[in-house]
Design a protein around this motif. Sequence first.
Motif, mmCIF file in Angstrom:
data_model
loop_
_atom_site.group_PDB
_atom_site.id
_atom_site.type_symbol
_atom_site.label_atom_id
_atom_site.label_comp_id
_atom_site.label_asym_id
_atom_site.label_seq_id
_atom_site.Cartn_x
_atom_site.Cartn_y
_atom_site.Cartn_z
ATOM 1 N N HIS A 126 0.830 -1.204 0.000
ATOM 2 C CA HIS A 126 0.000 0.000 0.000
ATOM 3 C C HIS A 126 0.864 1.253 0.000
ATOM 4 O O HIS A 126 0.634 2.182 -0.793
ATOM 5 N N LEU A 157 -3.752 -5.133 -4.635
ATOM 6 C CA LEU A 157 -3.933 -3.691 -4.490
ATOM 7 C C LEU A 157 -3.767 -2.967 -5.819
ATOM 8 O O LEU A 157 -4.483 -1.991 -6.099
ATOM 9 N N ARG A 160 -6.903 -3.250 -7.673
ATOM 10 C CA ARG A 160 -7.935 -2.420 -7.025
ATOM 11 C C ARG A 160 -7.744 -0.943 -7.350
ATOM 12 O O ARG A 160 -8.714 -0.183 -7.426
ATOM 13 N N ASP A 276 -6.537 2.516 6.649
ATOM 14 C CA ASP A 276 -7.182 2.411 5.329
ATOM 15 C C ASP A 276 -7.335 0.953 4.914
ATOM 16 O O ASP A 276 -8.383 0.549 4.379
ATOM 17 N N ASN A 279 -10.047 -0.879 6.819
ATOM 18 C CA ASN A 279 -11.359 -0.485 6.299
ATOM 19 C C ASN A 279 -11.662 -1.216 4.990
ATOM 20 O O ASN A 279 -12.806 -1.633 4.755
ATOM 21 N N MET A 280 -10.649 -1.379 4.133
ATOM 22 C CA MET A 280 -10.836 -2.124 2.885
ATOM 23 C C MET A 280 -11.210 -3.577 3.183
ATOM 24 O O MET A 280 -12.077 -4.165 2.525
ATOM 25 N N HIS A 281 -10.527 -4.152 4.182
ATOM 26 C CA HIS A 281 -10.811 -5.546 4.536
ATOM 27 C C HIS A 281 -12.231 -5.681 5.069
ATOM 28 O O HIS A 281 -12.971 -6.607 4.684
ATOM 29 N N ASP A 285 -13.009 -5.864 0.429
ATOM 30 C CA ASP A 285 -12.206 -5.588 -0.765
ATOM 31 C C ASP A 285 -10.852 -6.294 -0.763
ATOM 32 O O ASP A 285 -10.197 -6.363 -1.815
#
Length: 319
Positions: A126, A157, A160, A276, A279-281, A285
Amino acid sequence: MRAFEISEFGTTPKLVTKETPEPQPGEVQVAIKACGLNHADLLMIEGRYQEKPPLPITLGMEIAGTITKLGANVDGLSVGDRVAAVPGSGGLADMACISAERCVPLPDSITDVEAAAFQIAYGTSHLALSHRADLRKGETLLVLGAAGGVGLTAVELGARLGARVIACARGADKLEVAKAAGAHDVLDSDAPDLRDRLKAMGGVDVVYDAVGDPLFTSSMKACKPGARILVIGFAAGQVPQIPANYLLVKNITVHGLYWGGYLGFDPKALTTSLSDLLNMHTAGDLHPHVSHTLALENAAEGLALLRDRKSTGKVVIVP
Protein backbone atom coordinates in the motif's frame (compact mmCIF):
# COMPACT_ATOMS: atom_id res chain seq x y z
CA MET A 1 6.31 -20.10 28.02
CA ARG A 2 7.69 -21.47 24.74
CA ALA A 3 9.77 -19.36 22.34
CA PHE A 4 11.42 -20.10 19.00
CA GLU A 5 14.79 -18.36 19.17
CA ILE A 6 18.40 -18.15 18.08
CA SER A 7 21.29 -17.82 20.51
CA GLU A 8 23.87 -16.87 17.85
CA PHE A 9 23.61 -15.57 14.30
CA GLY A 10 23.93 -18.30 11.71
CA THR A 11 22.75 -21.06 14.05
CA THR A 12 19.62 -23.19 13.80
CA PRO A 13 16.66 -21.74 15.75
CA LYS A 14 15.34 -23.85 18.62
CA LEU A 15 12.11 -24.06 20.58
CA VAL A 16 12.99 -23.30 24.20
CA THR A 17 11.14 -22.76 27.47
CA LYS A 18 11.72 -19.48 29.30
CA GLU A 19 10.15 -17.16 31.83
CA THR A 20 7.07 -15.28 30.72
CA PRO A 21 7.97 -11.57 30.49
CA GLU A 22 6.17 -8.92 32.51
CA PRO A 23 5.11 -5.69 30.80
CA GLN A 24 7.23 -2.62 31.46
CA PRO A 25 5.80 0.92 31.54
CA GLY A 26 4.21 1.68 28.20
CA GLU A 27 3.95 -2.01 27.27
CA VAL A 28 1.21 -4.61 27.15
CA GLN A 29 1.52 -8.35 27.62
CA VAL A 30 -0.09 -10.23 24.74
CA ALA A 31 -1.12 -13.87 24.43
CA ILE A 32 -0.07 -14.54 20.86
CA LYS A 33 -2.71 -16.21 18.72
CA ALA A 34 -0.93 -16.01 15.36
CA CYS A 35 2.43 -14.87 13.98
CA GLY A 36 3.14 -14.18 10.31
CA LEU A 37 6.49 -15.28 8.88
CA ASN A 38 8.54 -13.00 6.63
CA HIS A 39 11.64 -13.32 4.47
CA ALA A 40 13.24 -10.91 6.93
CA ASP A 41 13.10 -13.65 9.60
CA LEU A 42 15.52 -15.66 7.46
CA LEU A 43 17.85 -12.68 7.18
CA MET A 44 17.70 -12.13 10.95
CA ILE A 45 18.78 -15.73 11.58
CA GLU A 46 21.81 -15.16 9.37
CA GLY A 47 22.61 -11.79 10.96
CA ARG A 48 22.01 -10.01 7.63
CA TYR A 49 18.86 -8.09 8.54
CA GLN A 50 19.18 -4.30 8.85
CA GLU A 51 18.05 -4.45 12.49
CA LYS A 52 19.78 -6.69 15.02
CA PRO A 53 18.07 -7.04 18.40
CA PRO A 54 20.33 -8.28 21.23
CA LEU A 55 20.85 -12.04 21.42
CA PRO A 56 19.15 -14.35 22.15
CA ILE A 57 16.42 -13.34 19.69
CA THR A 58 12.92 -14.75 19.65
CA LEU A 59 11.94 -14.65 15.98
CA GLY A 60 8.62 -13.45 14.57
CA MET A 61 7.98 -9.90 13.38
CA GLU A 62 4.18 -9.49 13.19
CA ILE A 63 1.50 -10.86 15.48
CA ALA A 64 -2.13 -10.90 16.43
CA GLY A 65 -3.28 -11.74 19.92
CA THR A 66 -5.16 -10.79 23.07
CA ILE A 67 -3.94 -8.41 25.77
CA THR A 68 -3.50 -10.18 29.11
CA LYS A 69 -1.76 -7.48 31.22
CA LEU A 70 -1.15 -3.75 31.07
CA GLY A 71 2.07 -2.03 32.07
CA ALA A 72 2.04 1.35 33.77
CA ASN A 73 1.08 4.43 31.75
CA VAL A 74 -0.89 2.57 29.10
CA ASP A 75 -4.04 4.34 27.91
CA GLY A 76 -6.64 3.39 25.33
CA LEU A 77 -6.14 -0.38 25.62
CA SER A 78 -7.69 -2.93 28.00
CA VAL A 79 -7.15 -6.50 29.09
CA GLY A 80 -9.07 -8.71 26.67
CA ASP A 81 -8.62 -6.46 23.65
CA ARG A 82 -7.68 -8.15 20.38
CA VAL A 83 -4.74 -6.37 18.79
CA ALA A 84 -2.28 -6.64 15.94
CA ALA A 85 1.29 -5.39 16.20
CA VAL A 86 4.66 -5.41 14.47
CA PRO A 87 7.15 -5.69 17.35
CA GLY A 88 9.98 -6.64 14.97
CA SER A 89 10.85 -9.76 16.98
CA GLY A 90 9.35 -11.89 19.74
CA GLY A 91 6.30 -13.13 17.86
CA LEU A 92 7.15 -16.84 17.67
CA ALA A 93 6.24 -17.47 21.28
CA ASP A 94 3.25 -18.07 23.53
CA MET A 95 3.47 -14.58 25.04
CA ALA A 96 5.19 -11.27 24.32
CA CYS A 97 5.45 -7.80 25.80
CA ILE A 98 4.95 -5.13 23.16
CA SER A 99 4.95 -1.34 23.14
CA ALA A 100 1.37 -0.15 23.40
CA GLU A 101 2.09 2.41 20.68
CA ARG A 102 2.60 -0.42 18.18
CA CYS A 103 -0.70 -2.14 18.95
CA VAL A 104 -3.72 -1.65 16.70
CA PRO A 105 -7.16 -2.81 17.91
CA LEU A 106 -8.69 -5.39 15.59
CA PRO A 107 -12.25 -5.33 14.28
CA ASP A 108 -14.38 -8.46 14.59
CA SER A 109 -14.33 -8.78 10.79
CA ILE A 110 -10.73 -10.03 10.69
CA THR A 111 -9.45 -13.28 12.21
CA ASP A 112 -6.20 -13.58 14.14
CA VAL A 113 -4.60 -15.56 11.31
CA GLU A 114 -5.63 -12.95 8.73
CA ALA A 115 -4.37 -10.12 10.94
CA ALA A 116 -1.00 -11.81 11.42
CA ALA A 117 -0.73 -12.19 7.64
CA PHE A 118 -1.92 -8.68 6.93
CA GLN A 119 0.25 -5.93 8.34
CA ILE A 120 3.70 -6.06 6.74
CA ALA A 121 2.62 -7.51 3.38
CA TYR A 122 -0.35 -5.24 2.72
CA GLY A 123 1.31 -2.30 4.46
CA THR A 124 4.41 -2.59 2.27
CA SER A 125 2.43 -2.76 -0.96
CA HIS A 126 0.00 0.00 0.00
CA LEU A 127 2.77 2.45 0.89
CA ALA A 128 4.86 1.44 -2.10
CA LEU A 129 2.14 1.72 -4.74
CA SER A 130 0.13 4.63 -3.36
CA HIS A 131 2.65 6.69 -1.41
CA ARG A 132 5.93 6.15 -3.27
CA ALA A 133 5.12 5.20 -6.88
CA ASP A 134 1.79 7.08 -7.13
CA LEU A 135 0.37 4.27 -9.24
CA ARG A 136 -2.42 5.62 -11.44
CA LYS A 137 -5.47 4.07 -13.07
CA GLY A 138 -4.68 2.65 -16.47
CA GLU A 139 -0.94 2.27 -15.90
CA THR A 140 0.85 -1.06 -16.27
CA LEU A 141 2.23 -2.55 -13.06
CA LEU A 142 4.72 -5.43 -13.17
CA VAL A 143 4.95 -7.45 -9.95
CA LEU A 144 8.00 -9.70 -9.55
CA GLY A 145 7.61 -12.54 -7.06
CA ALA A 146 3.88 -12.09 -7.53
CA ALA A 147 2.80 -15.16 -5.54
CA GLY A 148 4.90 -14.36 -2.46
CA GLY A 149 3.89 -12.70 0.79
CA VAL A 150 4.23 -9.10 -0.37
CA GLY A 151 3.97 -9.74 -4.11
CA LEU A 152 0.47 -11.16 -3.91
CA THR A 153 -0.77 -8.10 -2.01
CA ALA A 154 0.78 -5.87 -4.69
CA VAL A 155 -1.19 -7.74 -7.34
CA GLU A 156 -4.42 -7.36 -5.37
CA LEU A 157 -3.93 -3.69 -4.49
CA GLY A 158 -2.63 -2.79 -7.95
CA ALA A 159 -5.75 -4.23 -9.56
CA ARG A 160 -7.94 -2.42 -7.02
CA LEU A 161 -6.20 0.87 -7.91
CA GLY A 162 -7.14 0.36 -11.55
CA ALA A 163 -3.77 -0.66 -12.98
CA ARG A 164 -3.18 -3.36 -15.56
CA VAL A 165 -1.26 -5.92 -13.48
CA ILE A 166 1.33 -8.24 -15.01
CA ALA A 167 2.27 -10.93 -12.48
CA CYS A 168 5.64 -12.67 -12.75
CA ALA A 169 6.19 -15.83 -10.67
CA ARG A 170 7.70 -19.29 -10.95
CA GLY A 171 5.47 -22.12 -12.16
CA ALA A 172 1.87 -22.56 -13.28
CA ASP A 173 0.48 -23.10 -9.77
CA LYS A 174 1.83 -19.78 -8.50
CA LEU A 175 0.65 -17.95 -11.60
CA GLU A 176 -2.86 -19.29 -10.98
CA VAL A 177 -2.75 -17.86 -7.46
CA ALA A 178 -1.72 -14.48 -8.89
CA LYS A 179 -4.56 -14.62 -11.42
CA ALA A 180 -7.03 -15.29 -8.62
CA ALA A 181 -5.71 -12.19 -6.81
CA GLY A 182 -6.49 -9.98 -9.81
CA ALA A 183 -3.57 -10.21 -12.27
CA HIS A 184 -4.58 -9.42 -15.84
CA ASP A 185 -1.54 -11.11 -17.42
CA VAL A 186 1.00 -13.62 -16.08
CA LEU A 187 4.58 -14.49 -17.01
CA ASP A 188 6.71 -17.39 -15.77
CA SER A 189 9.91 -16.02 -14.25
CA ASP A 190 11.87 -19.06 -15.45
CA ALA A 191 11.02 -18.50 -19.11
CA PRO A 192 13.68 -16.71 -21.21
CA ASP A 193 13.57 -13.21 -22.70
CA LEU A 194 11.52 -11.48 -19.99
CA ARG A 195 12.51 -8.06 -21.34
CA ASP A 196 11.35 -8.86 -24.87
CA ARG A 197 8.06 -10.34 -23.67
CA LEU A 198 7.34 -7.26 -21.54
CA LYS A 199 8.15 -4.91 -24.41
CA ALA A 200 5.82 -6.91 -26.67
CA MET A 201 3.09 -6.31 -24.05
CA GLY A 202 3.61 -2.54 -24.31
CA GLY A 203 6.22 -1.96 -21.62
CA VAL A 204 5.89 -1.15 -17.93
CA ASP A 205 5.05 2.01 -15.96
CA VAL A 206 5.77 0.68 -12.45
CA VAL A 207 7.93 -2.29 -11.38
CA TYR A 208 7.36 -3.83 -7.95
CA ASP A 209 10.46 -5.90 -7.20
CA ALA A 210 10.76 -8.11 -4.15
CA VAL A 211 13.11 -10.54 -5.94
CA GLY A 212 16.28 -8.77 -7.16
CA ASP A 213 18.58 -9.64 -10.02
CA PRO A 214 18.41 -10.96 -12.71
CA LEU A 215 14.70 -10.12 -12.95
CA PHE A 216 15.32 -6.51 -11.87
CA THR A 217 17.64 -5.82 -14.82
CA SER A 218 15.32 -7.40 -17.38
CA SER A 219 12.35 -5.46 -16.01
CA MET A 220 14.24 -2.16 -15.96
CA LYS A 221 15.03 -2.57 -19.65
CA ALA A 222 11.32 -3.00 -20.37
CA CYS A 223 10.36 0.23 -18.58
CA LYS A 224 8.63 3.03 -20.42
CA PRO A 225 10.10 6.55 -20.23
CA GLY A 226 9.17 8.07 -16.87
CA ALA A 227 8.67 4.69 -15.19
CA ARG A 228 9.06 4.08 -11.46
CA ILE A 229 10.82 1.06 -9.95
CA LEU A 230 10.06 -0.03 -6.38
CA VAL A 231 12.88 -1.89 -4.64
CA ILE A 232 11.14 -4.03 -1.99
CA GLY A 233 13.64 -6.83 -1.31
CA PHE A 234 16.03 -9.41 -2.69
CA ALA A 235 14.42 -12.82 -2.23
CA ALA A 236 16.59 -14.27 -5.01
CA GLY A 237 19.70 -13.29 -3.05
CA GLN A 238 21.26 -10.95 -5.64
CA VAL A 239 21.25 -7.20 -5.04
CA PRO A 240 20.97 -5.37 -8.40
CA GLN A 241 23.69 -2.97 -9.47
CA ILE A 242 21.80 -0.18 -11.21
CA PRO A 243 23.36 1.59 -14.23
CA ALA A 244 22.64 5.26 -13.56
CA ASN A 245 23.03 6.19 -17.23
CA TYR A 246 20.02 4.01 -18.08
CA LEU A 247 17.92 5.81 -15.46
CA LEU A 248 19.01 9.15 -16.91
CA VAL A 249 18.23 8.39 -20.55
CA LYS A 250 14.75 6.98 -19.83
CA ASN A 251 13.89 9.31 -16.91
CA ILE A 252 13.33 6.32 -14.62
CA THR A 253 12.95 6.81 -10.86
CA VAL A 254 13.98 4.10 -8.37
CA HIS A 255 12.29 4.11 -4.94
CA GLY A 256 13.51 2.06 -1.99
CA LEU A 257 10.78 0.92 0.37
CA TYR A 258 11.54 -0.43 3.85
CA TRP A 259 8.18 -0.53 5.61
CA GLY A 260 9.62 -0.81 9.11
CA GLY A 261 11.81 2.25 8.56
CA TYR A 262 8.72 4.44 8.64
CA LEU A 263 8.41 3.71 12.37
CA GLY A 264 11.44 5.92 12.85
CA PHE A 265 10.73 8.88 10.57
CA ASP A 266 7.03 8.88 9.61
CA PRO A 267 4.98 6.55 11.85
CA LYS A 268 1.77 8.40 10.96
CA ALA A 269 2.11 7.14 7.38
CA LEU A 270 2.03 3.57 8.71
CA THR A 271 -0.95 4.05 11.02
CA THR A 272 -2.93 5.90 8.34
CA SER A 273 -2.12 3.19 5.79
CA LEU A 274 -3.07 0.35 8.15
CA SER A 275 -6.34 2.08 9.03
CA ASP A 276 -7.18 2.41 5.33
CA LEU A 277 -6.32 -1.25 4.74
CA LEU A 278 -8.44 -2.51 7.64
CA ASN A 279 -11.36 -0.48 6.30
CA MET A 280 -10.84 -2.12 2.89
CA HIS A 281 -10.81 -5.55 4.54
CA THR A 282 -13.97 -4.81 6.51
CA ALA A 283 -15.64 -3.74 3.26
CA GLY A 284 -14.70 -7.08 1.70
CA ASP A 285 -12.21 -5.59 -0.76
CA LEU A 286 -9.09 -7.43 0.47
CA HIS A 287 -8.61 -11.16 0.90
CA PRO A 288 -5.38 -12.23 2.68
CA HIS A 289 -4.00 -15.44 1.22
CA VAL A 290 -2.44 -17.88 3.70
CA SER A 291 -1.06 -21.02 2.11
CA HIS A 292 0.15 -22.70 5.33
CA THR A 293 -0.90 -22.49 8.99
CA LEU A 294 1.43 -24.38 11.32
CA ALA A 295 1.88 -24.97 15.04
CA LEU A 296 4.72 -23.27 16.94
CA GLU A 297 6.67 -26.54 17.17
CA ASN A 298 6.66 -26.61 13.36
CA ALA A 299 8.01 -23.07 12.91
CA ALA A 300 11.20 -24.42 11.31
CA GLU A 301 9.07 -26.07 8.61
CA GLY A 302 7.40 -22.73 7.98
CA LEU A 303 10.74 -20.96 7.55
CA ALA A 304 11.87 -23.71 5.18
CA LEU A 305 8.78 -23.09 3.04
CA LEU A 306 9.86 -19.46 2.69
CA ARG A 307 13.51 -20.31 2.07
CA ASP A 308 12.65 -22.84 -0.63
CA ARG A 309 9.94 -20.60 -2.13
CA LYS A 310 7.32 -23.31 -1.74
CA SER A 311 4.62 -21.13 -0.18
CA THR A 312 2.19 -18.68 -1.71
CA GLY A 313 0.96 -15.60 0.08
CA LYS A 314 1.79 -15.93 3.77
CA VAL A 315 2.85 -18.67 6.19
CA VAL A 316 1.34 -18.19 9.66
CA ILE A 317 2.37 -19.85 12.93
CA VAL A 318 -0.37 -20.45 15.50
CA PRO A 319 0.92 -21.07 19.04
